[in-house]
Motif scaffolding. Structure first.
Motif, mmCIF file in Angstrom:
data_model
loop_
_atom_site.group_PDB
_atom_site.id
_atom_site.type_symbol
_atom_site.label_atom_id
_atom_site.label_comp_id
_atom_site.label_asym_id
_atom_site.label_seq_id
_atom_site.Cartn_x
_atom_site.Cartn_y
_atom_site.Cartn_z
ATOM 1 N N ARG A 75 0.821 -1.213 0.000
ATOM 2 C CA ARG A 75 0.000 0.000 0.000
ATOM 3 C C ARG A 75 0.859 1.268 0.000
ATOM 4 O O ARG A 75 1.706 1.473 0.864
ATOM 5 N N GLY A 76 0.659 2.086 -1.035
ATOM 6 C CA GLY A 76 1.351 3.360 -1.144
ATOM 7 C C GLY A 76 2.800 3.277 -1.601
ATOM 8 O O GLY A 76 3.487 4.295 -1.611
ATOM 9 N N ARG A 77 3.258 2.094 -2.022
ATOM 10 C CA ARG A 77 4.679 1.902 -2.354
ATOM 11 C C ARG A 77 4.912 1.906 -3.859
ATOM 12 O O ARG A 77 4.006 1.706 -4.667
ATOM 13 N N HIS A 78 6.168 2.128 -4.215
ATOM 14 C CA HIS A 78 6.633 2.015 -5.602
ATOM 15 C C HIS A 78 7.348 0.672 -5.718
ATOM 16 O O HIS A 78 8.440 0.487 -5.173
ATOM 17 N N VAL A 79 6.726 -0.272 -6.428
ATOM 18 C CA VAL A 79 7.224 -1.644 -6.496
ATOM 19 C C VAL A 79 7.941 -1.869 -7.820
ATOM 20 O O VAL A 79 7.440 -1.501 -8.891
ATOM 21 N N GLY A 80 9.114 -2.493 -7.762
ATOM 22 C CA GLY A 80 9.838 -2.909 -8.955
ATOM 23 C C GLY A 80 9.674 -4.404 -9.167
ATOM 24 O O GLY A 80 9.911 -5.194 -8.260
ATOM 25 N N ILE A 81 9.244 -4.797 -10.375
ATOM 26 C CA ILE A 81 9.040 -6.206 -10.711
ATOM 27 C C ILE A 81 10.182 -6.665 -11.613
ATOM 28 O O ILE A 81 10.414 -6.086 -12.670
ATOM 29 N N VAL A 82 10.888 -7.712 -11.197
ATOM 30 C CA VAL A 82 12.058 -8.211 -11.915
ATOM 31 C C VAL A 82 11.672 -9.422 -12.753
ATOM 32 O O VAL A 82 10.976 -10.329 -12.278
ATOM 33 N N ASP A 83 12.138 -9.439 -14.014
ATOM 34 C CA ASP A 83 11.912 -10.586 -14.892
ATOM 35 C C ASP A 83 13.070 -10.707 -15.865
ATOM 36 O O ASP A 83 13.876 -9.776 -16.003
ATOM 37 N N ASP A 84 13.162 -11.853 -16.532
ATOM 38 C CA ASP A 84 14.252 -12.055 -17.481
ATOM 39 C C ASP A 84 13.930 -11.486 -18.856
ATOM 40 O O ASP A 84 14.756 -10.809 -19.458
#
Length: 281
Positions: free
Chosen positions: A238-247
């Protein structure tokens, strides 16, 4: 008929590249053995490991030699800041036409390179060959791309996420492969960017077919409602900046569904951090 001369028995063997290792793979992915797991743990100490360049095979301490690094990972397209596809170098718009017409749920995408030879061999050797020593290299190249200021296509630096998560695998595929390649990349990337990694921030709640085996039109439908944020992780989103890692990012449907899920649970912003981007056509 041309016959290649036999190599003398005392001649040194040619160094194996990622592509050579890939050609020797069995048809079905195998779980990494104890030696692969040991090498993966030592991969952050390259001076302890004999090595050769994963692309050209030249001997040295680095997994990727300086000439290959300069040749394949320094020049960058001007890219759409949202999906990372190439856009015209002289245009004023920072997003491609597809993102302007149908805006994805994720806010930005950072990639290290395009998905073509020979850099694609790094992904294939990691993902299907179980060569976990390549994960820190891919993480380093993503880090380098993330710290470019500004990113190609952007007039201003994009904000980095405040936390990282990896694209989750389903239980059946995880059991078959023995590891999640996205998570293996996310672990060293977390250290390189000094960002906390939350391995259980997302879970796959629906077993899906492999996206690579489906027509492009069926991929969004295949992945729809496949992910969730576990109850224990809701407060972290909630309220965060999320980084999603993938190949690899191909159509972006998986990453878009993950962004939809994260924003449903209150994420403020989602940025994809991906090694390679597949080009259209």
């Amino acid at each position: 008929m041309d016959v290649k001369p036999r190599q003398p028995s005392n001649a040194p063997a040619a160094p194996k590249t990622a592509a050579a290792n890939l050609r020797a793979l069995p048809s079905r992915p195998q779980q990494p053995g104890w030696m692969q797991r040991l090498l993966a743990r030592l991969s952050h100490l390259p001076h302890l490991l004999p090595s050769s360049c994963a692309l050209c095979g030249d001997a040295g301490r680095e997994t990727l030699c300086a000439p290959c690094r300069r040749r394949f990972f320094t020049r960058q397209h001007r890219r759409c800041v949202q999906c990372a596809l190439p856009i015209p170098a002289t245009g004023k718009e920072t997003r491609c036409g597809a993102c302007l017409k149908n805006r994805p749920a994720f806010d930005a995408t950072i990639v290290a390179t395009d998905y073509f030879a020979p850099s694609d061999q790094l992904v294939l050797a990691l993902k299907f060959g179980g060569d976990l020593r390549l994960a820190p290299l891919l993480a380093e190249l993503i880090r380098n791309a993330a710290l470019r200021d500004p990113l190609p296509g952007s007039d201003a630096p994009l904000p980095l996420p405040t936390m990282l998560a990896a694209v989750p695998l389903g239980r059946l595929r995880l059991r078959e492969r023995g590891f999640n390649q996205a998570l293996e990349i996310a672990k060293p990337l977390s250290r390189l960017l000094d960002l906390p990694l939350h391995p259980h921030l997302l879970e796959r709640v629906k077993e899906t077919q492999a996206q690579s085996g489906l027509p492009l039109a069926a991929r969004a439908r295949n992945i729809r409602k496949a992910f969730a944020v576990p109850y224990d992780a809701m407060d972290h989103v909630r309220g965060r900046h999320v980084g999603i890692v993938d190949d690899v990012m191909t159509t972006g449907d998986t990453l878009n569904e993950l962004a939809i899920t994260l924003k449903r649970f209150g994420a403020k912003r989602v940025t994809n951090l991906v090694f390679a981007r597949t080009l259209p056509g």
